[in-house]
Enzyme design. Structure first.
Site, PDB file in Angstrom:
ATOM      1  CG  ASP A   1      -2.015  -0.974   1.227  1.00  0.00           C
ATOM      2  OD1 ASP A   1      -2.061  -1.800   0.304  1.00  0.00           O
ATOM      3  OD2 ASP A   1      -2.850  -0.919   2.144  1.00  0.00           O
TER       4      ASP A   1
ATOM      5  CG  HIS B   1      -4.435   2.794  -0.896  1.00  0.00           C
ATOM      6  ND1 HIS B   1      -5.324   2.097  -0.113  1.00  0.00           N
ATOM      7  CD2 HIS B   1      -3.480   3.238  -0.047  1.00  0.00           C
ATOM      8  CE1 HIS B   1      -4.914   2.121   1.148  1.00  0.00           C
ATOM      9  NE2 HIS B   1      -3.799   2.810   1.225  1.00  0.00           N
TER      10      HIS B   1
ATOM     11  CG  HIS C   1      -3.953   7.313   2.323  1.00  0.00           C
ATOM     12  ND1 HIS C   1      -4.255   7.192   3.664  1.00  0.00           N
ATOM     13  CD2 HIS C   1      -3.412   6.125   1.955  1.00  0.00           C
ATOM     14  CE1 HIS C   1      -3.885   5.981   4.082  1.00  0.00           C
ATOM     15  NE2 HIS C   1      -3.380   5.311   3.064  1.00  0.00           N
TER      16      HIS C   1
ATOM     17  CG  HIS D   1       2.238   0.455   4.459  1.00  0.00           C
ATOM     18  ND1 HIS D   1       1.911  -0.494   5.398  1.00  0.00           N
ATOM     19  CD2 HIS D   1       1.103   1.158   4.210  1.00  0.00           C
ATOM     20  CE1 HIS D   1       0.623  -0.358   5.720  1.00  0.00           C
ATOM     21  NE2 HIS D   1       0.108   0.633   5.012  1.00  0.00           N
TER      22      HIS D   1
HETATM   23 ZN   LIG Z   1      -2.702   3.372   2.903  1.00  0.00          ZN
END
Ligand SMILES: [Zn+2]
Length: 246
Positions: free
Chosen positions: A55, A106, A110, A206
């Site tokens: 992510d 995504h 954010h 991440h």
């Molecule tokens: Zn995220």
């Protein structure tokens, strides 16, 4: 960014709208296994399968290094990209796609979508899909809400746009780790537990940071490589679309 009191206020308003108390609302909005706001993909009953998902990229410092590792090991993964980063990293997004990985949405900025209205949610998702599809030419079929936060409209809108909402069943605070040894044992325990339960593992790491491109993800990237080394003999690494029939 919302202040804590604004978050509570937004959460209370949203909770009232659903008829839930604040605590129950937050549970449904933030806890991955909760389902009242609609189903989302976590991990099917396919023991022995691991979906590595990354992510908050694309990140010019860390994503290329991660792609090199995945390429060396012949592992395909899923990348949930932040639209506003993708917009400045076209060749890197293209590389992720060209090397056989799956790209998901995504959002653009954010935000916490548990506190976002339908119009804002739709704008975040549509803008990101347009950007990603313009770069790779491939339709975007998966969406992971930032922080896993959602309200009924979040999941509804993503499905309306042709995307399966995705959460996870394996996460640790990899964004605060300084050493893969802080991450790998926890993931190993989770994977072994899923294996005993007859479940696959949908694992989040991440390769970027939602607040800035200037982050250190050395521990996350190293953890990914160690997990591949540790599980490649006993498990199969898959993209999330391998689970679409479940
Ligand atoms: Zn995220």
């Amino acid at each position: 960014m919302l202040t804590p009191s604004q978050i509570v206020e937004a959460g209370l308003g949203a909770a009232l709208a659903t008829g839930l108390g604040f605590g129950a609302y937050m549970y449904q909005a933030m806890w991955p296994p909760a389902r009242l706001f609609g189903p989302a993909m976590r991990a099917p009953k396919r023991p022995g399968e691991i979906a590595l998902t990354f992510d908050d990229g694309p990140n010019p410092r860390w994503t290329p290094e991660l792609l090199d590792i995945l390429g060396r090991h012949g592992v395909k993964a899923t990348f949930f990209l932040v639209g506003r980063y993708a917009a400045t990293q076209h060749p890197l997004v293209q590389r992720i796609h060209d090397e056989g990985h799956l790209i998901g949405n995504h959002t653009w900025n954010h935000p916490n979508l548990a506190f976002s209205g339908a119009e804002k949610t739709r704008e975040e998702l549509v803008r990101t899909n347009l950007e990603l599809e313009q770069i790779t030419g491939a339709p975007v079929r998966y969406f992971r809400p930032p922080f896993g936060a959602r309200r009924p409209a979040t999941l509804h809108i993503s499905r309306e746009l042709g995307m399966t909402p995705v959460l996870w069943n394996a996460i640790t605070s990899d964004w605060t780790a300084t050493d893969p040894a802080q991450l790998v044992p926890q993931f190993t325990r989770l994977m072994e537990s899923h294996q005993r339960q007859g479940l696959a593992t949908n694992l989040v790491l991440h390769d970027g940071g939602h607040l800035s491109l200037d982050v250190n993800r050395a521990a996350s990237i190293a953890a990914a490589e160690q997990l591949i080394g540790q599980f490649r003999a006993s498990h199969r690494f898959v993209r999330l679309d391998a689970w679409e029939s479940n």
